[in-house]
Design an enzyme around this catalytic site. Structure first.
Site, mmCIF file in Angstrom:
data_model
loop_
_atom_site.group_PDB
_atom_site.id
_atom_site.type_symbol
_atom_site.label_atom_id
_atom_site.label_comp_id
_atom_site.label_asym_id
_atom_site.label_seq_id
_atom_site.Cartn_x
_atom_site.Cartn_y
_atom_site.Cartn_z
ATOM 1 N N VAL A 58 -40.951 21.508 34.769
ATOM 2 C CA VAL A 58 -40.916 20.979 36.137
ATOM 3 C C VAL A 58 -39.869 19.863 36.275
ATOM 4 O O VAL A 58 -39.097 19.841 37.234
ATOM 5 C CB VAL A 58 -42.313 20.452 36.556
ATOM 6 C CG1 VAL A 58 -42.272 19.937 37.978
ATOM 7 C CG2 VAL A 58 -43.362 21.548 36.429
ATOM 8 N N SER A 102 -52.490 18.735 38.904
ATOM 9 C CA SER A 102 -52.678 20.148 38.605
ATOM 10 C C SER A 102 -53.899 20.661 39.368
ATOM 11 O O SER A 102 -54.786 19.881 39.741
ATOM 12 C CB SER A 102 -52.895 20.286 37.095
ATOM 13 O OG SER A 102 -53.638 21.424 36.823
ATOM 14 N N SER A 103 -53.974 21.975 39.544
ATOM 15 C CA SER A 103 -55.107 22.547 40.284
ATOM 16 C C SER A 103 -56.422 22.413 39.509
ATOM 17 O O SER A 103 -57.494 22.613 40.074
ATOM 18 C CB SER A 103 -54.840 24.016 40.595
ATOM 19 O OG SER A 103 -54.671 24.729 39.404
ATOM 20 N N CYS A 104 -56.344 22.050 38.208
ATOM 21 C CA CYS A 104 -57.576 21.924 37.423
ATOM 22 C C CYS A 104 -58.386 20.691 37.813
ATOM 23 O O CYS A 104 -59.486 20.499 37.309
ATOM 24 C CB CYS A 104 -57.276 21.931 35.933
ATOM 25 S SG CYS A 104 -56.440 20.446 35.408
ATOM 26 N N TYR A 118 -58.405 16.608 30.417
ATOM 27 C CA TYR A 118 -57.085 16.650 31.076
ATOM 28 C C TYR A 118 -57.241 16.453 32.584
ATOM 29 O O TYR A 118 -56.523 15.685 33.220
ATOM 30 C CB TYR A 118 -56.459 18.011 30.768
ATOM 31 C CG TYR A 118 -55.122 18.276 31.382
ATOM 32 C CD1 TYR A 118 -53.968 17.687 30.870
ATOM 33 C CD2 TYR A 118 -54.980 19.137 32.473
ATOM 34 C CE1 TYR A 118 -52.731 17.947 31.425
ATOM 35 C CE2 TYR A 118 -53.752 19.408 33.035
ATOM 36 C CZ TYR A 118 -52.624 18.805 32.498
ATOM 37 O OH TYR A 118 -51.394 19.067 33.057
ATOM 38 N N LYS A 134 -55.857 13.562 35.204
ATOM 39 C CA LYS A 134 -55.069 13.859 36.413
ATOM 40 C C LYS A 134 -55.732 13.258 37.658
ATOM 41 O O LYS A 134 -55.044 12.757 38.554
ATOM 42 C CB LYS A 134 -54.910 15.378 36.579
ATOM 43 C CG LYS A 134 -54.003 16.011 35.529
ATOM 44 C CD LYS A 134 -52.593 15.502 35.689
ATOM 45 C CE LYS A 134 -51.610 16.198 34.774
ATOM 46 N NZ LYS A 134 -50.273 15.584 34.845
ATOM 47 N N HIS A 181 -48.955 30.268 29.132
ATOM 48 C CA HIS A 181 -49.679 30.707 30.321
ATOM 49 C C HIS A 181 -49.469 32.206 30.514
ATOM 50 O O HIS A 181 -48.666 32.828 29.819
ATOM 51 C CB HIS A 181 -49.194 29.926 31.546
ATOM 52 C CG HIS A 181 -49.540 28.479 31.483
ATOM 53 N ND1 HIS A 181 -48.643 27.478 31.807
ATOM 54 C CD2 HIS A 181 -50.686 27.848 31.128
ATOM 55 C CE1 HIS A 181 -49.233 26.311 31.656
ATOM 56 N NE2 HIS A 181 -50.457 26.494 31.250
ATOM 57 N N TRP A 235 -55.878 41.728 27.958
ATOM 58 C CA TRP A 235 -57.265 41.248 27.928
ATOM 59 C C TRP A 235 -57.895 41.308 29.310
ATOM 60 O O TRP A 235 -57.270 40.971 30.321
ATOM 61 C CB TRP A 235 -57.281 39.797 27.461
ATOM 62 C CG TRP A 235 -57.314 39.657 25.973
ATOM 63 C CD1 TRP A 235 -56.721 40.488 25.067
ATOM 64 C CD2 TRP A 235 -57.952 38.619 25.240
ATOM 65 N NE1 TRP A 235 -56.964 40.033 23.798
ATOM 66 C CE2 TRP A 235 -57.710 38.883 23.872
ATOM 67 C CE3 TRP A 235 -58.704 37.507 25.588
ATOM 68 C CZ2 TRP A 235 -58.205 38.063 22.866
ATOM 69 C CZ3 TRP A 235 -59.188 36.677 24.582
ATOM 70 C CH2 TRP A 235 -58.934 36.957 23.232
ATOM 71 N N ARG A 275 -54.921 35.463 40.698
ATOM 72 C CA ARG A 275 -54.325 34.148 40.455
ATOM 73 C C ARG A 275 -53.119 33.957 41.379
ATOM 74 O O ARG A 275 -52.509 34.925 41.841
ATOM 75 C CB ARG A 275 -53.854 34.013 38.998
ATOM 76 C CG ARG A 275 -54.953 34.047 37.958
ATOM 77 C CD ARG A 275 -55.799 32.771 37.986
ATOM 78 N NE ARG A 275 -56.814 32.782 36.927
ATOM 79 C CZ ARG A 275 -58.038 33.316 37.060
ATOM 80 N NH1 ARG A 275 -58.388 33.888 38.202
ATOM 81 N NH2 ARG A 275 -58.894 33.273 36.070
#
Ligand SMILES: NC(=O)c1ccc[n+]([C@@H]2O[C@H](COP(=O)([O-])OP(=O)(O)OC[C@H]3O[C@@H](n4cnc5c(N)ncnc54)[C@H](OP(=O)(O)O)[C@@H]3O)[C@@H](O)[C@H]2O)c1
Length: 327
Positions: A16, A110-112, A139, A143, A186, A209, A216
């Site tokens: 980024v 982040s979206s997390c 994490y 954030k 990712h 998998w 997503r």
């Protein structure tokens, strides 16, 4: 005195950060008004070093794109490193920026940060409404603290020091400079790597998998960088129309999601892999859907430019140039 602000891009060698530098240059910002330091030159977890750097360079603006980033595996094995290093980096940079007269700073989250069961698509006001996904909780907590650092410095010093520190929360990003390390990458870089290998080795089949049905969202990293500059450069009045002092972050996504199956088929097409694609439903799928609501950002005048197929073509070009083993 230069008409161009002096801009510090923290993490300029990352995916980024490097896109932000490219975007600044593309928009005509002179290279000599961009300040960078590699991790080896400046460890952002070192408070004294960060303070000394800001006191010498005294940038006008900061893009905070440095972070300790990793996949589920790394987050599981090194939770202490993820929470400690991210908290330290952002606290050091944000406080040193304030102490040295930086008025504009953009923090990348982040979206997390959103709860595991947040309603889809995830809006900014889902923050702190539920339990986080356990695997990357340390994490995510770091954030969230980054957003709250920006908001708290604005609330305490905004009026007196003219501070305006903002935060953006990107969806899944991909593009030049991505991490193709197989264990830790990712989904897009992992699939590019696998389909490329399969094409080179003329493998008849690639098995992926899960069922292929989870959805997503993905954004090309240069679009993300353009969104960062857009948010940084909004007037305070415009920014405040869409945000609140204690709910100030802005989602950055393309606004739609795609199944893993459709993604895999698109990547195979872009790469030119002609074999079969099968799915292994015995393997875990993860959460069925993860999509950001980017209405705030769209209302603020930003739109996506690069479609998925075009972005994947550029990503594959970069992969071939910089990562693929040459025959
Ligand atoms: N990639 C995505 O899909 C994605 C999605 C959502 C949000 N984001 C956010 O975007 C930001 C940037 O991510 P990215 O994908 O560009 O990560 P990246 O490619 O791993 O880049 C991170 C950069 O930070 C630097 N860094 C790490 N620790 C440092 C330290 N202690 N001192 C100085 N520099 C340090 C790294 O340098 P070294 O490599 O030399 O350590 C690297 O250049 C992160 O905040 C991340 O949460 C990324």
């Amino acid at each position: 005195m230069s008409v161009y602000p002096k801009i510090y891009v923290a993490g300029h060698r990352g995916m980024v950060g490097s896109a932000i530098v490219r975007q600044l240059l593309a928009q005509g910002h002179p290279a000599k008004r961009i300040v960078t330091r590699t991790h080896a030159e400046l460890d952002l977890t070192d408070q004294a070093a960060v303070r000394a750097f800001f006191a010498i360079e005294r940038p006008d603006q900061v893009y905070l794109a440095a972070a300790k980033v990793g996949g589920i595996h790394a987050n599981n094995i090194y939770p202490a490193e993820f929470i400690y290093q991210n908290l330290m980096m952002q606290a050091n940079v944000i406080d040193a920026a304030f102490r040295n007269g930086v008025r504009n700073l953009l923090f990348l989250g982040s979206s997390c940060i959103y709860p595991k069961l947040a309603p889809q698509p995830m809006r900014e006001d889902a923050l702190l409404t539920g339990t986080l996904e356990a695997t990357n909780e340390p994490y995510a907590i770091a954030k969230i603290a980054g957003i709250k650092l920006c908001e708290s410095y604005n609330r305490q010093y905004g009026e007196s020091h003219g501070l305006d520190y903002r935060s953006v929360m990107p969806t899944n990003l991909y593009g030049p400079g991505d991490n193709y390390h197989s264990e830790n990458s990712h989904v897009i870089p992992a699939l590019i790597f696998r389909f490329h290998e399969a094409k080179v080795n003329q493998a008849p089949n690639v098995t992926i998998w899960g069922t292929g049905t989870p959805k997503r969202e993905f954004l090309y990293v240069d679009d993300m960088a353009a969104a960062c500059l857009h948010v940084m450069n909004l007037s305070q009045a415009t920014y405040r129309q869409q945000t609140q002092p204690m709910l100030s972050h802005i989602n950055v996504g393309c606004g739609h999601d795609i199944t893993i199956r459709a993604l895999a088929e698109t990547i195979a097409r872009v790469i030119g892999y002609m074999g079969d694609i099968t799915f292994d439903p015995a393997k875990p799928d993860g959460t069925p859907r993860k999509l950001m609501d980017s209405t705030r950002l769209n209302t603020l005048g930003w739109q996506v430019k690069v479609g998925l197929e075009e972005g994947l073509e550029k990503a594959y070009e970069d992969f071939l140039k910089n990562y693929a083993v040459q025959p």
